[in-house]
Design a protein around this motif. Structure first.
Motif, short mmCIF file in Angstrom:
data_model
loop_
_atom_site.label_atom_id
_atom_site.label_comp_id
_atom_site.label_asym_id
_atom_site.label_seq_id
_atom_site.Cartn_x
_atom_site.Cartn_y
_atom_site.Cartn_z
N PRO A 69 80.51 37.04 41.09
CA PRO A 69 81.73 37.79 40.79
C PRO A 69 81.51 39.30 40.90
CG PRO A 69 81.38 36.06 39.17
CD PRO A 69 80.15 36.11 40.00
N GLY A 70 82.49 40.00 41.43
CA GLY A 70 82.36 41.44 41.59
C GLY A 70 82.46 42.19 40.28
N TRP A 71 82.10 43.47 40.32
CA TRP A 71 82.17 44.31 39.13
C TRP A 71 82.33 45.75 39.56
CZ3 TRP A 71 78.12 47.90 38.20
CH2 TRP A 71 76.99 47.75 39.01
N GLU A 72 82.70 46.60 38.61
CA GLU A 72 82.87 48.03 38.85
C GLU A 72 81.99 48.81 37.87
OE1 GLU A 72 87.01 48.84 38.50
OE2 GLU A 72 87.51 47.93 40.43
N PRO A 73 81.66 50.07 38.20
CA PRO A 73 80.82 50.87 37.30
C PRO A 73 81.33 50.85 35.86
CG PRO A 73 81.10 52.02 39.37
CD PRO A 73 82.00 50.82 39.44
N GLY A 74 80.40 50.69 34.93
CA GLY A 74 80.74 50.61 33.51
C GLY A 74 80.71 49.20 32.97
N ALA A 75 80.62 48.19 33.85
CA ALA A 75 80.65 46.79 33.41
C ALA A 75 79.34 46.38 32.76
CB ALA A 75 80.96 45.88 34.59
N HIS A 76 79.43 45.36 31.91
CA HIS A 76 78.24 44.79 31.30
C HIS A 76 78.18 43.29 31.54
CE1 HIS A 76 81.15 44.07 28.00
NE2 HIS A 76 80.44 42.97 27.81
N LEU A 77 77.02 42.72 31.31
CA LEU A 77 76.75 41.31 31.53
C LEU A 77 76.16 40.75 30.24
CD1 LEU A 77 76.84 39.42 34.10
CD2 LEU A 77 74.39 39.81 34.28
N ASP A 78 76.59 39.54 29.86
CA ASP A 78 76.00 38.86 28.72
C ASP A 78 74.88 37.96 29.20
OD1 ASP A 78 77.87 40.02 27.06
OD2 ASP A 78 79.21 38.29 27.08
N LEU A 79 73.69 38.12 28.65
CA LEU A 79 72.55 37.26 28.96
C LEU A 79 72.35 36.27 27.81
CD1 LEU A 79 72.05 39.49 31.07
CD2 LEU A 79 69.60 39.29 30.58
N VAL A 80 72.28 34.99 28.14
CA VAL A 80 71.94 33.97 27.14
C VAL A 80 70.43 33.80 27.20
CG1 VAL A 80 72.33 31.63 26.33
CG2 VAL A 80 74.17 32.86 27.52
N LEU A 81 69.75 34.30 26.19
CA LEU A 81 68.29 34.34 26.19
C LEU A 81 67.72 32.96 25.84
CD1 LEU A 81 68.04 37.79 24.43
CD2 LEU A 81 67.65 37.31 26.85
N PRO A 82 66.43 32.75 26.07
CA PRO A 82 65.84 31.42 25.84
C PRO A 82 66.08 30.87 24.44
CG PRO A 82 64.34 32.75 27.13
CD PRO A 82 65.48 33.66 26.75
N SER A 83 66.17 31.73 23.43
CA SER A 83 66.40 31.27 22.06
C SER A 83 67.84 30.88 21.81
CB SER A 83 66.02 32.38 21.08
OG SER A 83 66.93 33.48 21.22
N GLY A 84 68.74 31.21 22.75
CA GLY A 84 70.16 31.02 22.52
C GLY A 84 70.87 32.30 22.11
#
Length: 354
Positions: free
Chosen positions: A77-92
């Motif tokens: 999916p595309g994004w524009e400057p200023g966007a963030h991403l949620d990472l689901v880490l190994p612990s949850g």
């Protein structure tokens, strides 16, 4: 003999996710093929961003305590400057990181993570467990810090707060829009992307790097701001508050926080939350949160910061009055939604579209 190796973007254009996955596996020596991207269920009457399984293809230390992660996939999916991403880490754990790569690259997302030694463990997981060859689930991107439309721009970064501003600088520079950057940090060794920023400046005096003691007062740096200049600030709460105080009258900054600044609310009392679509009702004790109560029966309910500043746990309110305690939502957004992690009920009961 094997044929020529196509770039990932060309492989993605063929529509073959399998080809892209095999190309990535060859590149980094990963053995398993990761699962196909999946669509999450709708939340609060609107589609939620896709949850994707991406491959970490780069884990590089780019400054003291900062690692850069490149997460590759296909047709992202595309994004524009200023966007963030949620990472689901190994612990949850779920943590939000600003995207600092190239929005035109639909084969990868890039984030930079600073290690917070006394934090809650998310940054340490990103540093120690998300190595090249590992997989990670991501959600988003989302953008609550878009680049403002203005004739001139002043950008102010504190430490790792440079990450959402870097794509803005690239975009402004490519468009020929006048910009200036104030980049503050504890020391140059801990400040990522200084080399690239220097290339963007190219000796034109648009960048002020301020590290260590003896920093000039902000008022002196902001004295000559032209009317109509957009001010974008990201960094510690202390820096953002100082910038707001130092700006000339009538000039308000656009901000993104990496730490919470939750607004005080009323007394913490028990209340009830009806989950209308699920047909359930939960009680929220005085010493707990709506997020905890909801996740006890709906464990897939998204969340991240748990401090009222990222917006991941925002849900639509169908009935009841909300005691809003976040510093993220606008008045218009508060009219029909709430952040479950910090906000509570006024009057003892809420109904949510969950």
């Amino acid at each position: 003999m094997p044929g020529p190796r196509l770039p990932l973007a060309a492989l993605a254009a063929t529509g073959s996710a399998l080809l892209v996955r095999r190309a990535l596996r060859r590149r980094i020596g990963a053995s398993p093929l990761w699962p196909l991207p999946a669509l999450e269920e709708p939340v609060s009457g609107r589609p939620r961003s896709r949850a994707l399984r991406l491959l970490v293809t780069r884990h590089e230390r780019i400054a003291d305590g900062v690692v850069l992660l490149r997460l590759e996939g296909a047709a992202l999916p595309g994004w524009e400057p200023g966007a963030h991403l949620d990472l689901v880490l190994p612990s949850g754990r779920v943590r939000s990181y600003s995207l600092c790569g190239d929005p035109a690259d639909r084969t990868a997302y890039t984030v930079a993570v600073r290690l917070v030694a006394d934090g809650r463990g998310g940054s340490r997981e990103a540093h120690e467990l998300l190595r090249a060859g590992s997989e990670v689930e991501v959600r988003g991107p989302r953008n609550r810090f878009p680049l403002a439309d203005a004739p001139e721009h002043l950008l102010v970064a504190g430490g790792i707060g440079i990450t959402p501003l870097l794509p803005m600088l690239r975009a402004l520079d490519a468009a020929g829009t006048p910009w200036r950057l104030l980049y503050r940090g504890r020391g140059r060794a801990s400040m990522p992307f200084l080399d690239e920023i220097g290339r963007l400046d190219a000796g034109r005096g648009r960048v002020t790097v301020s590290d260590g003691p003896g920093r000039p007062p902000l008022e002196a740096l902001f004295r000559d701001i032209a009317p109509g200049t957009a001010v974008q600030v990201c960094g510690p709460a202390g820096l953002m508050d100082a910038v707001a105080r130092a700006l000339p009258a009538g000039c308000a900054p656009h901000r993104e926080r990496f730490t919470a600044s939750v607004e005080p609310g009323g007394e913490d009392t028990e209340f009830e939350v009806e989950l209308r679509r699920s047909g359930r009702t939960v009680r929220v004790p005085a010493d707990s949160t709506a997020l905890a109560a909801v996740r006890a029966v709906l464990p897939d309910t998204p969340y991240s910061c748990e401090q009222g500043f990222c917006g991941t746990c925002r849900q639509r309110v169908l009935e009841g009055r909300v005691d809003h305690r976040d510093t993220l939502l606008t008045d218009a957004e508060r009219a029909g939604s709430m952040l479950l992690c910090v906000s509570r009920a006024r009057g003892g009961r809420l109904a949510l579209d969950l």
